[in-house]
Motif scaffolding. Structure first.
Motif, PDB file in Angstrom:
ATOM      1  N   ARG A 119      -3.412 -21.727  12.786  1.00 11.83           N
ATOM      2  CA  ARG A 119      -2.703 -21.603  11.504  1.00 11.83           C
ATOM      3  C   ARG A 119      -2.009 -22.933  11.219  1.00 11.83           C
ATOM      4  NH1 ARG A 119       0.183 -15.600  12.031  1.00 11.83           N
ATOM      5  NH2 ARG A 119      -1.690 -14.575  12.848  1.00 11.83           N
ATOM      6  N   GLY A 126       8.021 -22.276  19.305  1.00  9.75           N
ATOM      7  CA  GLY A 126       7.322 -20.992  19.243  1.00  9.75           C
ATOM      8  C   GLY A 126       6.388 -20.863  18.056  1.00  9.75           C
ATOM      9  N   ARG A 127       6.231 -21.932  17.279  1.00 13.65           N
ATOM     10  CA  ARG A 127       5.283 -21.844  16.160  1.00 13.65           C
ATOM     11  C   ARG A 127       4.307 -23.016  16.266  1.00 13.65           C
ATOM     12  NH1 ARG A 127       7.524 -22.411  10.399  1.00 13.65           N
ATOM     13  NH2 ARG A 127       8.571 -20.412  10.578  1.00 13.65           N
ATOM     14  N   GLN A 133      -3.627 -15.541  21.376  1.00 12.53           N
ATOM     15  CA  GLN A 133      -3.210 -14.143  21.223  1.00 12.53           C
ATOM     16  C   GLN A 133      -3.973 -13.279  22.226  1.00 12.53           C
ATOM     17  OE1 GLN A 133      -3.941 -12.776  17.205  1.00 12.53           O
ATOM     18  NE2 GLN A 133      -1.922 -13.469  16.488  1.00 12.53           N
ATOM     19  N   GLU A 137      -7.634  -3.637  19.135  1.00 13.16           N
ATOM     20  CA  GLU A 137      -7.915  -2.957  17.869  1.00 13.16           C
ATOM     21  C   GLU A 137      -8.593  -1.642  18.256  1.00 13.16           C
ATOM     22  OE1 GLU A 137      -6.605  -4.553  15.397  1.00 13.16           O
ATOM     23  OE2 GLU A 137      -6.610  -6.627  16.106  1.00 13.16           O
ATOM     24  N   ARG A 265       5.834  -6.980   7.462  1.00 17.33           N
ATOM     25  CA  ARG A 265       4.792  -7.804   8.091  1.00 17.33           C
ATOM     26  C   ARG A 265       4.033  -8.626   7.050  1.00 17.33           C
ATOM     27  NH1 ARG A 265       3.773  -8.766  12.360  1.00 17.33           N
ATOM     28  NH2 ARG A 265       1.584  -8.216  12.528  1.00 17.33           N
ATOM     29  N   LEU A 267       0.893  -9.489   6.602  1.00 18.68           N
ATOM     30  CA  LEU A 267      -0.534  -9.334   6.298  1.00 18.68           C
ATOM     31  C   LEU A 267      -0.667  -8.098   5.415  1.00 18.68           C
ATOM     32  CD1 LEU A 267      -0.043 -10.092   9.556  1.00 18.68           C
ATOM     33  CD2 LEU A 267      -2.487 -10.400   9.469  1.00 18.68           C
ATOM     34  N   PHE A 269      -2.939  -5.810   5.050  1.00 19.10           N
ATOM     35  CA  PHE A 269      -3.796  -4.650   5.318  1.00 19.10           C
ATOM     36  C   PHE A 269      -3.089  -3.427   5.884  1.00 19.10           C
ATOM     37  CE2 PHE A 269      -5.125  -7.800   8.799  1.00 19.10           C
ATOM     38  CZ  PHE A 269      -4.286  -7.287   9.778  1.00 19.10           C
ATOM     39  N   LEU A 290       7.486 -11.447  19.515  1.00 22.76           N
ATOM     40  CA  LEU A 290       6.465 -11.635  20.547  1.00 22.76           C
ATOM     41  C   LEU A 290       5.158 -10.952  20.176  1.00 22.76           C
ATOM     42  CD1 LEU A 290       8.737 -10.804  23.616  1.00 22.76           C
ATOM     43  CD2 LEU A 290       8.344 -13.025  22.559  1.00 22.76           C
ATOM     44  N   VAL A 291       5.271  -9.783  19.533  1.00 22.76           N
ATOM     45  CA  VAL A 291       4.093  -8.967  19.230  1.00 22.76           C
ATOM     46  C   VAL A 291       4.224  -8.448  17.806  1.00 22.76           C
ATOM     47  CG1 VAL A 291       2.804  -6.876  19.856  1.00 22.76           C
ATOM     48  CG2 VAL A 291       4.103  -8.100  21.615  1.00 22.76           C
ATOM     49  N   GLY A 293       2.031  -5.728  14.982  1.00 25.65           N
ATOM     50  CA  GLY A 293       0.864  -4.863  14.826  1.00 25.65           C
ATOM     51  C   GLY A 293       1.135  -3.708  13.895  1.00 25.65           C
ATOM     52  N   GLY A 312      -3.821  -1.599  15.615  1.00 24.59           N
ATOM     53  CA  GLY A 312      -3.858  -2.556  16.714  1.00 24.59           C
ATOM     54  C   GLY A 312      -2.631  -3.434  16.731  1.00 24.59           C
ATOM     55  N   PHE A 313      -2.664  -4.414  17.619  1.00 21.80           N
ATOM     56  CA  PHE A 313      -1.580  -5.396  17.653  1.00 21.80           C
ATOM     57  C   PHE A 313      -2.082  -6.679  18.289  1.00 21.80           C
ATOM     58  CE2 PHE A 313      -1.194  -3.682  21.979  1.00 21.80           C
ATOM     59  CZ  PHE A 313      -1.007  -4.847  22.715  1.00 21.80           C
ATOM     60  N   ALA A 315      -0.305 -10.101  20.561  1.00 20.93           N
ATOM     61  CA  ALA A 315       0.880 -10.738  21.141  1.00 20.93           C
ATOM     62  C   ALA A 315       0.616 -12.233  21.238  1.00 20.93           C
ATOM     63  CB  ALA A 315       1.145 -10.167  22.534  1.00 20.93           C
TER      64      ALA A 315
HETATM   65  P1  HAM Z   1       0.811 -11.667  13.472  1.00 25.53           P
HETATM   66  O1  HAM Z   1       2.147 -11.014  13.384  1.00 25.53           O
HETATM   67  O2  HAM Z   1       0.452 -12.634  12.416  1.00 25.53           O
HETATM   68  O3  HAM Z   1      -0.251 -10.491  13.538  1.00 25.53           O
HETATM   69  O4  HAM Z   1       0.689 -12.373  14.882  1.00 25.53           O
HETATM   70  C1  HAM Z   1       0.896 -11.677  16.087  1.00 25.53           C
HETATM   71  C2  HAM Z   1       1.671 -12.545  17.077  1.00 25.53           C
HETATM   72  O5  HAM Z   1       1.030 -13.818  17.244  1.00 25.53           O
HETATM   73  C3  HAM Z   1       3.089 -12.906  16.634  1.00 25.53           C
HETATM   74  O6  HAM Z   1       4.011 -11.876  16.901  1.00 25.53           O
HETATM   75  C4  HAM Z   1       3.367 -14.142  17.466  1.00 25.53           C
HETATM   76  O7  HAM Z   1       3.762 -13.785  18.781  1.00 25.53           O
HETATM   77  C5  HAM Z   1       2.004 -14.811  17.543  1.00 25.53           C
HETATM   78  N1  HAM Z   1       1.936 -15.916  16.562  1.00 25.53           N
HETATM   79  C6  HAM Z   1       1.678 -15.824  15.231  1.00 25.53           C
HETATM   80  N2  HAM Z   1       1.702 -17.053  14.665  1.00 25.53           N
HETATM   81  C7  HAM Z   1       1.989 -17.938  15.655  1.00 25.53           C
HETATM   82  C8  HAM Z   1       2.147 -19.358  15.723  1.00 25.53           C
HETATM   83  N3  HAM Z   1       1.983 -20.127  14.640  1.00 25.53           N
HETATM   84  N4  HAM Z   1       2.448 -19.921  16.913  1.00 25.53           N
HETATM   85  C9  HAM Z   1       2.590 -19.156  18.034  1.00 25.53           C
HETATM   86  N5  HAM Z   1       2.439 -17.807  18.033  1.00 25.53           N
HETATM   87  C10 HAM Z   1       2.143 -17.212  16.867  1.00 25.53           C
HETATM   88  C11 HAM Z   1      -1.590 -10.662  13.636  1.00 25.53           C
HETATM   89  O8  HAM Z   1      -2.128 -11.701  13.911  1.00 25.53           O
HETATM   90  C12 HAM Z   1      -2.373  -9.371  13.481  1.00 25.53           C
HETATM   91  N6  HAM Z   1      -3.814  -9.675  13.615  1.00 25.53           N
HETATM   92  C13 HAM Z   1      -1.929  -8.382  14.529  1.00 25.53           C
HETATM   93  C14 HAM Z   1      -2.638  -7.070  14.442  1.00 25.53           C
HETATM   94  C15 HAM Z   1      -3.674  -6.654  15.201  1.00 25.53           C
HETATM   95  N7  HAM Z   1      -2.382  -6.108  13.588  1.00 25.53           N
HETATM   96  C16 HAM Z   1      -3.216  -5.104  13.772  1.00 25.53           C
HETATM   97  N8  HAM Z   1      -4.020  -5.448  14.734  1.00 25.53           N
END
Ligand code: HAM
Length: 426
Positions: A119, A126-127, A133, A137, A265, A267, A269, A290-291, A293, A312-313, A315
């Protein structure tokens, strides 16, 4: 001379002797947990068509809007067939689910992954721009039992990183087609229109995806949102019942979950359950999340497939590692300094009783002068120290000192834990 080549901004080289060993341990630990719950590994390509994320994550989201690494399939045709590095794992897994007609094979499919994501965010603690990850799912599960299973797995993954306080934040977004949800969104728009204090970005969010206002970091908007109508109060009876069941199941599992009405959140969806596992003591922008979902019951259908509920989620492995390292480096809540052998004997009992109250206690068993003992406490511990001399011991009391504020008081043994708590809460 050319300057030395540098690693791209927001990315890191990782070395086994430094953080790589810890990172791999969390990845392996997470995959073992997932497999033990019946999830099977899937790996999707590191790049996909950008349209997949536009349709799944939403054009109004920051991820799609600002953070994609884009490139043309054929550089000679720059506007055609745009691909992007994978910013998140859910959309590609749904695509794979659809592409192999998985719903015809089994009623429930449980998949897990451990993959890098990309991204183009502003790098901070932390970013990162490339991060790892681990996630799951699950397709086909409609009942609240799946929500509880997935949240319990998310908590177990967070616990892999170390023994630090975590919290589950949870919210109920209702169902997208729900009339009561549509009515709520109108309600929220009317509320925003009636307030002059919302920032220009929130005005744009009002048009594009009004729920996003809850993600606004501007303090004045956050204050106004405290009074805003809450989605959880407007969702349909069925979605509300689902949520109540999830909360009950989490309670059975001893997982403390805090309902957080502003959690929407980033996203598009999601429906019904959304959740995050956070480390409240972590510092740095978003580093404590940290997580993330939740459920996405309409996404499979929205992408052209059958109506299959799913959830799903994911981390962030680097964030887990950071939180674990910060916790390991944390100094003891209080240093106990017994002076003399009788006090040292009593110190075991006192320290055990404070630890039972949830505090970390380090005891100095070496024979030292009071001055040297306090110097040791300042160097090796946090700001709190307890002195147990002969006089205090015979009075059943202890001298409690805050080395930062230079305050002290003498307290009966039974009241010392309350003092530690008060000092920590300041
Ligand atoms: P998300 O909240 O965008 O969800 O990301 C999930 C986790 O990825 C965050 O809580 C964080 O720990 C880590 N993360 C996100 N962006 C960064 C970054 N730039 N640098 C370091 N860590 C990062 C999703 O990605 C969804 N696909 C989660 C999901 C799965 N929902 C349903 N199924």
């Amino acid at each position: 001379m050319h300057p030395l080549p540098q690693v791209p901004r927001g990315t890191h080289d990782l070395f086994e002797e430094e953080s790589l060993a810890g990172l791999r341990a969390i990845q392996r630990g997470a995959m073992d947990l997932f497999r033990a719950a019946g999830y099977q590994e899937i790996e999707t390509p590191m790049f996909e068509s950008v349209d997949l994320f536009k349709r799944a994550v939403g054009e109004g989201s920051d991820i799609v809007n600002k953070e994609m690494y884009l490139f043309a399939e054929n550089p000679a045709e720059p506007g055609k067939d745009i691909l992007c590095l994978r910013p998140e794992g859910t959309a590609p897994v749904v695509r794979a689910y659809l592409q192999r007609h998985e719903h015809m094979k089994r009623p429930i499919s449980r998949w897990c992954y451990s993959e890098p994501m990309f991204r183009r965010e502003r790098p901070q603690a932390g970013r990162l721009r490339q991060f790892n990850q681990v996630g799951v799912e699950c397709f086909g599960g409609k009942s609240a039992h799946y929500d509880a299973e997935v949240i319990a797995l998310a908590v177990a993954v967070a616990r892999l990183a170390g023994d630090f306080p975590i919290q589950v934040l949870i919210n109920n977004l209702g169902d997208p087609g729900d009339e009561s949800r549509a009515a709520y969104l109108e309600h929220l728009r009317t509320y925003i229109d009636g307030q002059s204090g919302f920032c220009p970005d929130c005005r744009v969010r009002r048009e594009k995806n009004v729920l996003r206002v809850f993600d606004c970091k501007v303090p004045q908007c956050q204050d106004l949102l405290k009074q805003a109508p809450q989605l959880a109060d407007h969702v349909s009876g069925e979605a509300r019942e689902h949520h109540e069941t999830v909360l009950g199941l989490l309670k059975d599992l001893n997982i403390p979950a805090k309902t957080s009405p502003g959690l929407v959140r980033g996203l598009d969806f999601y429906s019904r359950t959304v959740f995050e596992v956070v480390a409240p003591e972590a510092t740095g922008a978003q580093a404590g999340t940290l997580v993330g979902g939740g459920r996405y019951d309409t996404l499979v259908n929205d992408l052209g497939g059958p109506a299959v509920p799913a959830l799903g989620f994911a981390a962030g492995v680097e964030r887990l590692l950071m939180a674990g390292q910060a916790a390991a480096a944390k100094k003891a809540d209080i240093s106990l300094l017994p002076l003399g052998e009788a006090a040292r004997r009593k110190a075991h009992v006192l320290a055990a009783s404070w630890r039972a109250e949830g505090f970390s206690v380090q005891v100095l068993f070496e024979e030292k002068s009071l001055k040297k003992a306090l110097a040791w406490a300042s160097k090796e511990g946090g700001p709190l120290a307890a002195i147990l001399g002969e006089n205090e011991l015979s009075a059943g009391e202890v001298v409690l000192k805050n080395l930062e504020t230079h305050t002290q008081e003498q307290t009966p043994f039974e009241q010392a834990a309350a003092w530690i708590r008060r000092q920590k809460d300041v």
